[in-house]
Scaffold this motif. Structure first.
Motif, PDB file in Angstrom:
ATOM      1  N   THR A 209       0.843  -1.209   0.000  1.00 36.39           N
ATOM      2  CA  THR A 209       0.000   0.000   0.000  1.00 36.39           C
ATOM      3  C   THR A 209       0.875   1.255   0.000  1.00 36.39           C
ATOM      4  O   THR A 209       0.571   2.225  -0.698  1.00 36.39           O
ATOM      5  N   LYS A 212       2.146   1.671  -3.629  1.00 34.88           N
ATOM      6  CA  LYS A 212       1.126   2.097  -4.609  1.00 34.88           C
ATOM      7  C   LYS A 212       0.496   3.447  -4.237  1.00 34.88           C
ATOM      8  O   LYS A 212       0.326   4.316  -5.085  1.00 34.88           O
ATOM      9  N   LYS A 213       0.154   3.626  -2.955  1.00 32.26           N
ATOM     10  CA  LYS A 213      -0.661   4.796  -2.572  1.00 32.26           C
ATOM     11  C   LYS A 213       0.183   6.010  -2.185  1.00 32.26           C
ATOM     12  O   LYS A 213      -0.269   7.138  -2.302  1.00 32.26           O
ATOM     13  N   LEU A 216       4.103   5.804  -5.325  1.00 32.56           N
ATOM     14  CA  LEU A 216       3.782   5.921  -6.758  1.00 32.56           C
ATOM     15  C   LEU A 216       2.533   6.771  -6.989  1.00 32.56           C
ATOM     16  O   LEU A 216       1.990   6.797  -8.086  1.00 32.56           O
ATOM     17  N   GLU A 217       2.132   7.492  -5.939  1.00 36.13           N
ATOM     18  CA  GLU A 217       0.936   8.321  -6.048  1.00 36.13           C
ATOM     19  C   GLU A 217       1.077   9.327  -7.197  1.00 36.13           C
ATOM     20  O   GLU A 217       0.134   9.554  -7.952  1.00 36.13           O
ATOM     21  N   GLN A 219       3.202   8.993  -9.705  1.00 41.63           N
ATOM     22  CA  GLN A 219       3.768   8.367 -10.921  1.00 41.63           C
ATOM     23  C   GLN A 219       2.620   7.669 -11.658  1.00 41.63           C
ATOM     24  O   GLN A 219       2.240   6.549 -11.298  1.00 41.63           O
ATOM     25  N   PRO A 220       2.038   8.325 -12.687  1.00 46.31           N
ATOM     26  CA  PRO A 220       0.804   7.807 -13.278  1.00 46.31           C
ATOM     27  C   PRO A 220       0.897   6.369 -13.776  1.00 46.31           C
ATOM     28  O   PRO A 220      -0.099   5.652 -13.771  1.00 46.31           O
ATOM     29  N   SER A 221       2.072   5.918 -14.187  1.00 43.80           N
ATOM     30  CA  SER A 221       2.196   4.529 -14.656  1.00 43.80           C
ATOM     31  C   SER A 221       1.977   3.525 -13.527  1.00 43.80           C
ATOM     32  O   SER A 221       1.704   2.362 -13.779  1.00 43.80           O
ATOM     33  N   LYS A 222       2.129   3.993 -12.268  1.00 45.86           N
ATOM     34  CA  LYS A 222       2.024   3.141 -11.069  1.00 45.86           C
ATOM     35  C   LYS A 222       3.069   2.030 -11.072  1.00 45.86           C
ATOM     36  O   LYS A 222       2.881   0.963 -10.496  1.00 45.86           O
ATOM     37  N   GLU A 223       4.147   2.275 -11.788  1.00 43.54           N
ATOM     38  CA  GLU A 223       5.265   1.324 -11.776  1.00 43.54           C
ATOM     39  C   GLU A 223       6.551   2.089 -11.541  1.00 43.54           C
ATOM     40  O   GLU A 223       6.690   3.240 -11.975  1.00 43.54           O
ATOM     41  N   TRP A 256       5.019  11.299 -14.473  1.00 38.46           N
ATOM     42  CA  TRP A 256       4.970  12.208 -13.290  1.00 38.46           C
ATOM     43  C   TRP A 256       4.892  13.676 -13.714  1.00 38.46           C
ATOM     44  O   TRP A 256       4.015  14.424 -13.284  1.00 38.46           O
TER      45      TRP A 256
END
Ligand code: NAD
Length: 259
Positions: A209, A212-213, A216-217, A219-223, A256
């Motif tokens: 969490t 991800k939350k 990577l909040e 970082q739009p790719s979430k990776e 980002w």
């Protein structure tokens, strides 16, 4: 795209872990001789260079030098004896609100993340001019283009590094030398890994969490970006395709800075 860097010597500051080591490995894969660096001088540091030499059939050395010290920065380049590719990567982080930000942390971040690049570049440019070719790549950050609270020194240093990149590019514009900054978003390296436990505690969240939350909040790719992707970007900047790319910032941040 096959990039052949045989006969070139690359110096990567702060390269006994994380992005620096990943960049050095991609340069070695393309045939460059590499010089690894950090401030420690342990057997395991030298072993990293030996492994690169064995794996890729290049010359590889580890030279200890403390990038917080101007004389060490300059001595690193002089000791290497050649510098066709300079990757200014050494960096540290510290997070606190401005009134609580310790002066010694401010000074250390400015010295390692910004001033070291000035000192190494000052010694490397005459070598590049003599060799008739050169590449300076500064590892800045998404925080060289945007800001976050509590990261005053880091954001100031990385914005400064982007400025130094532009000046270096203009001073070399009519020569076969380029200077660019790469601006990574979050990359899962020891620098970032070290921030996870405290963040888990602060937000009372589990590791996944937090990643991800929180991390990577933005970082739009979430990776996470990877050290291999950053190394590949450096190799491309050293290729013939990037001869007219100078004085710019290249974001490797999963979107980002598009937000
Ligand atoms: P890291 O902690 O794995 O690597 C930092 C490197 O710098 C290490 O090799 C360390 O030994 C070296 N270093 C620290 N102080 C030094 C000193 N005084 N002298 C010489 N070397 C020193 O971290 P990383 O994530 O690989 O960071 C590398 C660079 O990438 C830094 O400039 C960092 O700001 C930048 N960056 C990282 C991220 C990320 O998400 N990991 C994102 C953007 C930018």
């Amino acid at each position: 795209m096959k990039v052949e860097l045989g006969g070139k010597t690359a110096i990567v500051t702060g390269s006994n872990s994380g992005i620096g080591l990943g960049v050095a490995e991609e340069l070695a894969k393309s045939g460059a001789d590499v010089v690894l660096n950090s401030f420690t001088d342990r057997d395991e540091d030298h072993a990293l260079a030996e492994k690169l030499a064995q794996d890729y059939g290049v010359k590889a050395r580890y030279i200890a030098a403390d990038m917080s010290k101007p004389e060490d920065c300059r001595a690193l380049i002089e000791k290497a004896g050649a510098c066709d590719i300079l990757v200014n990567n050494a960096g540290i982080q510290f997070v606190a609100p401005i009134p609580d930000f310790p002066t010694e942390k401010w000074n250390a971040i400015l010295a390692i993340n910004l001033s070291s690049a000035f000192h190494t570049t000052a010694v490397a440019l005459p070598m590049m001019r003599k060799a008739g070719w050169g590449r300076v790549v500064n590892i800045a950050s998404a925080h060289g283009l945007t800001a976050s609270p509590f990261k005053s020194a880091y954001v100031a240093a990385k914005h400064g590094l982007v400025g130094l990149t532009k000046v270096t590019a203009l001073e070399t514009a009519q020569e076969p030398i380029t200077c660019n900054a790469i601006c990574p978003g979050y990359v899962l390296t020891p620098l970032v890994e070290a921030q996870i436990p405290a963040t888990m505690k602060e937000y009372n969240m589990d590791r996944e969490t937090v990643i991800k939350k929180v991390m990577l909040e933005r970082q739009p790719s979430k990776e996470f970006a990877t050290v291999e992707q950053l190394g590949g970007t450096v190799v491309w900047l050293c290729s013939k395709y990037a001869e007219q790319v100078t004085g710019t910032t290249i974001s490797v941040d999963g979107g980002w800075t598009a937000l």
